[in-house]
Motif scaffolding. Structure first.
Motif, PDB file in Angstrom:
ATOM      1  N   LYS A  43       0.949  -1.401  -0.310  1.00 22.89           N
ATOM      2  CA  LYS A  43      -0.239   0.200  -0.105  1.00 22.89           C
ATOM      3  C   LYS A  43       0.626   1.515  -0.550  1.00 22.89           C
ATOM      4  CE  LYS A  43      -3.703   2.241   2.761  1.00 22.89           C
ATOM      5  NZ  LYS A  43      -4.529   2.288   3.476  1.00 22.89           N
ATOM      6  N   GLU A  44       1.672   1.895   0.440  1.00 20.66           N
ATOM      7  CA  GLU A  44       3.389   2.270   0.794  1.00 20.66           C
ATOM      8  C   GLU A  44       3.364   3.118  -0.942  1.00 20.66           C
ATOM      9  OE1 GLU A  44       3.939   2.075   5.588  1.00 20.66           O
ATOM     10  OE2 GLU A  44       5.249   1.159   3.894  1.00 20.66           O
ATOM     11  N   LEU A  45       4.047   1.375  -0.852  1.00 21.10           N
ATOM     12  CA  LEU A  45       4.727   1.534  -2.840  1.00 21.10           C
ATOM     13  C   LEU A  45       3.866   2.619  -3.493  1.00 21.10           C
ATOM     14  CD1 LEU A  45       6.577   0.941  -3.874  1.00 21.10           C
ATOM     15  CD2 LEU A  45       6.076  -1.407  -4.678  1.00 21.10           C
ATOM     16  N   ARG A  46       1.916   1.426  -3.211  1.00 26.41           N
ATOM     17  CA  ARG A  46       1.824   2.200  -4.501  1.00 26.41           C
ATOM     18  C   ARG A  46       1.513   3.807  -4.509  1.00 26.41           C
ATOM     19  NH1 ARG A  46      -1.625  -1.821  -3.562  1.00 26.41           N
ATOM     20  NH2 ARG A  46      -3.584  -1.140  -2.278  1.00 26.41           N
ATOM     21  N   ALA A  47       1.100   4.047  -3.144  1.00 23.64           N
ATOM     22  CA  ALA A  47       0.928   5.633  -2.827  1.00 23.64           C
ATOM     23  C   ALA A  47       2.115   6.440  -3.235  1.00 23.64           C
ATOM     24  CB  ALA A  47       0.535   5.266  -0.991  1.00 23.64           C
ATOM     25  N   ASN A 152      -4.543  14.751  16.923  1.00 25.09           N
ATOM     26  CA  ASN A 152      -3.356  14.390  16.613  1.00 25.09           C
ATOM     27  C   ASN A 152      -2.955  15.258  15.796  1.00 25.09           C
ATOM     28  OD1 ASN A 152      -4.701  13.029  14.477  1.00 25.09           O
ATOM     29  ND2 ASN A 152      -4.595  11.273  16.150  1.00 25.09           N
ATOM     30  N   VAL A 153      -1.935  16.187  15.043  1.00 24.54           N
ATOM     31  CA  VAL A 153      -1.352  16.734  13.741  1.00 24.54           C
ATOM     32  C   VAL A 153       0.261  16.447  13.440  1.00 24.54           C
ATOM     33  CG1 VAL A 153      -2.450  18.819  14.995  1.00 24.54           C
ATOM     34  CG2 VAL A 153      -0.296  18.146  15.657  1.00 24.54           C
ATOM     35  N   MET A 154       0.741  16.372  12.738  1.00 31.12           N
ATOM     36  CA  MET A 154       2.079  16.114  11.944  1.00 31.12           C
ATOM     37  C   MET A 154       2.467  16.887  11.082  1.00 31.12           C
ATOM     38  SD  MET A 154       3.023  12.238   9.875  1.00 31.12           S
ATOM     39  CE  MET A 154       3.388  11.262  11.106  1.00 31.12           C
ATOM     40  N   PHE A 155       3.363  17.310  11.408  1.00 34.93           N
ATOM     41  CA  PHE A 155       4.043  18.352   9.481  1.00 34.93           C
ATOM     42  C   PHE A 155       5.288  17.445   9.057  1.00 34.93           C
ATOM     43  CE2 PHE A 155       2.374  21.099  13.746  1.00 34.93           C
ATOM     44  CZ  PHE A 155       1.069  21.719  12.452  1.00 34.93           C
ATOM     45  N   ALA A 156       4.998  17.631   8.031  1.00 28.92           N
ATOM     46  CA  ALA A 156       5.986  16.867   7.350  1.00 28.92           C
ATOM     47  C   ALA A 156       6.907  18.175   6.174  1.00 28.92           C
ATOM     48  CB  ALA A 156       5.831  16.021   6.336  1.00 28.92           C
ATOM     49  N   ALA A 182       5.670   9.319  10.326  1.00 31.50           N
ATOM     50  CA  ALA A 182       6.316  10.201   9.474  1.00 31.50           C
ATOM     51  C   ALA A 182       7.199   9.890   8.706  1.00 31.50           C
ATOM     52  CB  ALA A 182       7.070  10.687  11.278  1.00 31.50           C
ATOM     53  N   LYS A 183       7.831   8.453   8.462  1.00 30.29           N
ATOM     54  CA  LYS A 183       8.954   8.463   7.262  1.00 30.29           C
ATOM     55  C   LYS A 183       7.892   8.315   5.883  1.00 30.29           C
ATOM     56  CE  LYS A 183      11.755   4.055   5.924  1.00 30.29           C
ATOM     57  NZ  LYS A 183      12.042   3.041   6.087  1.00 30.29           N
ATOM     58  N   MET A 184       7.254   7.931   5.942  1.00 30.52           N
ATOM     59  CA  MET A 184       6.356   7.992   4.748  1.00 30.52           C
ATOM     60  C   MET A 184       5.838   9.660   4.227  1.00 30.52           C
ATOM     61  SD  MET A 184       5.388   4.687   3.273  1.00 30.52           S
ATOM     62  CE  MET A 184       7.536   5.223   3.955  1.00 30.52           C
ATOM     63  N   ALA A 185       5.244  10.662   5.757  1.00 28.13           N
ATOM     64  CA  ALA A 185       5.377  11.640   5.270  1.00 28.13           C
ATOM     65  C   ALA A 185       6.242  13.000   5.096  1.00 28.13           C
ATOM     66  CB  ALA A 185       5.193  12.416   6.577  1.00 28.13           C
ATOM     67  N   THR A 186       7.085  11.981   5.279  1.00 25.70           N
ATOM     68  CA  THR A 186       8.787  12.573   4.623  1.00 25.70           C
ATOM     69  C   THR A 186       9.054  12.542   3.472  1.00 25.70           C
ATOM     70  OG1 THR A 186       9.996  12.413   7.200  1.00 25.70           O
ATOM     71  CG2 THR A 186      11.481  12.818   5.140  1.00 25.70           C
TER      72      THR A 186
END
Length: 285
Positions: A43-47, A152-156, A182-186
């Motif tokens: 799924k990650e690779l496809r995205a 919750n929040v995340m900033f990349a 976080a790794k994916m968002a990066t």
């Protein structure tokens, strides 16, 4: 049949084998974990691949950024967020778009978005950061009136030449953000940075092409002005007036002044001085 359906059927078959005592519980758990991990990686690779296509399409940055954001948001499971770029002063964000995700948000869109709080940490460290209990955090007082609830929040960051020039904001995931998120968002932030650089390069090429066309036009105009004094010039053998291309006769100094940058100051040559002013010694012998 899709890969996800095939893996689901495989899990069901494993469950049936367990029920018949053909597989030990520990082995079953390991098999299920491997299948689920494989599904997640796929799924990650496809995205990531879909996000890469948004970069390769070479559309405007706003459109590319939206596509990259959507793929990132869907993969991680966030329901809201935005993409913003650093303004010229380096003190505020300029939001390209905001996805409220069905949440109520009544913030004045004209309010500034300063680089502060957890967002500032992403800008200063060039790394993705997240917080899973944001409403209880030290930064909650920085939220403007009317802002949606942020569980919750995340900033990349979008990093170009070692500097964060924009940010992908993600919020309200059903569950906690984690280091893998976080790794994916990066990774998606890096894709957005490439799309931004491509967009700027394209803008520079367009501007350079416009300047090139203007320069060529100016040179052609200058060449046309130079050519006005070339070729045959009809001039009267008696009064020395010159005929222009419209058929009108002009004094030669008027014609030359009009078709060049030459300026005239009138005087009298020695021959004319002797003929017209014989009693005045204009020129010494």
């Amino acid at each position: 049949m899709s890969t996800d359906i095939a893996k689901e059927e495989l899990l069901q078959k494993v469950q049936k084998l367990k029920a018949k005592s053909f597989i030990e519980d520990g082995l079953l758990d390991q098999v299920c974990e491997v299948i689920q991990e494989s599904s997640l990686r796929e799924k990650e690779l496809r995205a990531i691949m879909n996000g890469s296509k948004a970069v390769l399409d070479q559309k405007g940055f706003a459109e590319s950024a939206r596509s990259i954001f959507d793929h990132c948001k869907d993969l991680i499971g966030a329901t809201s967020g935005y993409v913003a770029l650093l303004n010229e002063t380096g003190e505020e964000n300029e939001v390209l778009f905001l996805e409220a995700g069905g949440h109520s948000c009544n913030v004045d869109p004209d309010l500034p978005m300063p680089i502060q709080g957890l967002r500032a940490e992403a800008y200063h460290t060039n790394k993705a950061v997240y917080h899973n209990h944001f409403m209880n955090s030290e930064w909650v007082h920085l939220m403007p009136k009317g802002h949606m609830i942020l569980r919750n929040v995340m900033f990349a960051p979008l990093v170009l030449k070692g500097k964060t020039v924009g940010i992908i904001g993600l919020a309200n995931k059903d569950g906690d953000f984690n280091d893998n998120d976080a790794k994916m968002a990066t990774g998606f932030g890096e894709l957005a940075a490439i799309a931004l650089q491509n967009s700027r390069n394209l803008d520079d090429r367009i501007q350079a092409e416009k300047q090139r066309e203007k320069t060529i036009g100016d040179l052609k105009q200058a060449l046309a002005e130079v050519k006005k004094l070339s070729g045959l010039l009809p001039i009267c053998s008696h009064c020395k007036n010159v005929r222009d291309d419209k058929g009108y006769w002009n004094r030669i100094e008027t014609y030359i002044h009009k078709h060049s940058e030459a300026e005239f100051s009138h005087s009298v040559c020695p021959d004319c001085a002797k003929e017209y002013y014989p009693d005045i010694d204009i020129y010494d012998d």
